[in-house]
Motif scaffolding. Sequence first.
Motif, PDB file in Angstrom:
ATOM      1  N   ASP A 183       0.641   9.079  -2.997  1.00  0.00           N
ATOM      2  CA  ASP A 183      -0.643   8.421  -3.188  1.00  0.00           C
ATOM      3  C   ASP A 183      -0.517   6.974  -2.746  1.00  0.00           C
ATOM      4  OD1 ASP A 183      -2.049  10.637  -4.365  1.00  0.00           O
ATOM      5  OD2 ASP A 183      -0.879  10.296  -6.190  1.00  0.00           O
ATOM      6  N   ARG A 184      -1.396   6.576  -1.862  1.00  0.00           N
ATOM      7  CA  ARG A 184      -1.352   5.208  -1.345  1.00  0.00           C
ATOM      8  C   ARG A 184      -2.054   4.262  -2.298  1.00  0.00           C
ATOM      9  NH1 ARG A 184      -3.052   2.524   4.285  1.00  0.00           N
ATOM     10  NH2 ARG A 184      -1.006   1.761   4.905  1.00  0.00           N
ATOM     11  N   ASP A 185      -1.450   3.114  -2.530  1.00  0.00           N
ATOM     12  CA  ASP A 185      -2.021   2.118  -3.426  1.00  0.00           C
ATOM     13  C   ASP A 185      -2.940   1.168  -2.669  1.00  0.00           C
ATOM     14  OD1 ASP A 185      -0.587   3.216  -5.506  1.00  0.00           O
ATOM     15  OD2 ASP A 185       1.080   1.797  -5.341  1.00  0.00           O
ATOM     16  N   THR A 213      -9.584   6.580  -1.458  1.00  0.00           N
ATOM     17  CA  THR A 213      -9.738   5.135  -1.639  1.00  0.00           C
ATOM     18  C   THR A 213     -10.367   4.464  -0.410  1.00  0.00           C
ATOM     19  OG1 THR A 213      -7.466   4.783  -0.840  1.00  0.00           O
ATOM     20  CG2 THR A 213      -7.782   5.006  -3.223  1.00  0.00           C
ATOM     21  N   PRO A 264       4.030   2.460  -1.609  1.00  0.00           N
ATOM     22  CA  PRO A 264       4.915   2.054  -2.705  1.00  0.00           C
ATOM     23  C   PRO A 264       6.391   2.211  -2.336  1.00  0.00           C
ATOM     24  CG  PRO A 264       3.191   3.545  -3.483  1.00  0.00           C
ATOM     25  CD  PRO A 264       3.153   3.583  -1.986  1.00  0.00           C
ATOM     26  N   ARG A 286      -0.250  11.084   3.118  1.00  0.00           N
ATOM     27  CA  ARG A 286      -1.177  10.816   2.023  1.00  0.00           C
ATOM     28  C   ARG A 286      -1.787  12.104   1.479  1.00  0.00           C
ATOM     29  NH1 ARG A 286      -4.962   5.862   3.968  1.00  0.00           N
ATOM     30  NH2 ARG A 286      -5.807   6.225   1.881  1.00  0.00           N
ATOM     31  N   GLN A 324       0.833  -1.194   0.000  1.00  0.00           N
ATOM     32  CA  GLN A 324       0.000   0.000   0.000  1.00  0.00           C
ATOM     33  C   GLN A 324       0.872   1.250   0.000  1.00  0.00           C
ATOM     34  OE1 GLN A 324      -2.790  -1.198   3.378  1.00  0.00           O
ATOM     35  NE2 GLN A 324      -4.245  -0.303   1.940  1.00  0.00           N
ATOM     36  N   TYR A 381      -1.770  -5.200  -2.154  1.00  0.00           N
ATOM     37  CA  TYR A 381      -1.422  -6.089  -3.262  1.00  0.00           C
ATOM     38  C   TYR A 381      -2.120  -7.440  -3.136  1.00  0.00           C
ATOM     39  CZ  TYR A 381       1.379  -8.866  -6.506  1.00  0.00           C
ATOM     40  OH  TYR A 381       1.783  -9.702  -7.526  1.00  0.00           O
TER      41      TYR A 381
END
Length: 322
Positions: free
Chosen positions: A204-206, A134, A108, A129, A106, A209
């Motif tokens: 930006d948080r992903d 999201t 990167p 962030r 989350q 995975y």
Amino acid sequence: MTSKESLPLPEYSVVVPCYNEGENLRVFHERLFNVMQMTGKTWEVVYVNDGSTDDTAEVITALGEKADNIAYLNLSRNFGKEICLTAGLDHARGTDAVIIIDADLQDPPEVITDLIAAYKDVDTVYAQRRSRKTDSWLKRLTAFVFYRVMVGLSNRITIPPDTGDFRLISRRALDALLSLRERHRFMKGLFAWIGFPSRAVLYDRDARYGGYSSFNYWKLWNFALEGITSFTTVPLKIATYIGLITSTVALFYGTFLLIRTLIFGNSVSGYPSLMTAILFLGGIQLMAMGIIGEYLGRVFNETKQRPLYIVERYVNNSKKWD
């Protein structure tokens, strides 16, 4: 040609707390390796297995067999994220800085280059962030309230909003942090408590995975309670003020009833109003006792002087960098 045996301690340590991250670790390590190789610095990664029930331990062991800059710490059981992170920081040997990042991707790993670039004239570079779009509306609301409450309650401590553990800290900041050995640990607060100059890097948080987050709303509530009670005694003061106000109101109301009885005579009190008063006062008392109990429980745990964690196994493939 200089051999690895003659090289100094690594300049950077990357601490990665892990709990049931077997599905993510291989991809995470590949991305982390590519990023750290581009820094031109000597580095190590410290993986901490916090009593995982999946194949996290096996995956880390397999990674360590293929690389010479991996340290692996296996805790004897699940101690929780904050203690797990502390264990990793205790074993980080980076002489310049330590980077903290989770293995769920989350955060990167590529943002690490931005943290290092901003690491100038400061001791802490934290990843903040840009937005929480999201997240669900409930999580956004609770996060907003939590950070504002912490800012309002904490005494001379400012915890940056929308900021997790993902950060870079200098060696001297880490040494100061490791001197704080309380059992109830709220790391975001401890990072802020030690002070030192800091700087934010927006990112930006992903999405996660693979796998599932171990944090549900109940655990997040307990996490918030841990943070509040670890860094302020304001709830105790609030309980005192509520008790004082309630007692004052009861005194005036009792005086009013006495005067009314002397003037108009005794009248039968209403059952609903009586029950309402009893339940209200009982609720106030239980709430105050609960707040006191939270602090008393923390004092009890501190007085036992147990170790923060127990290490089942420690493997350091990067010892050849000594």
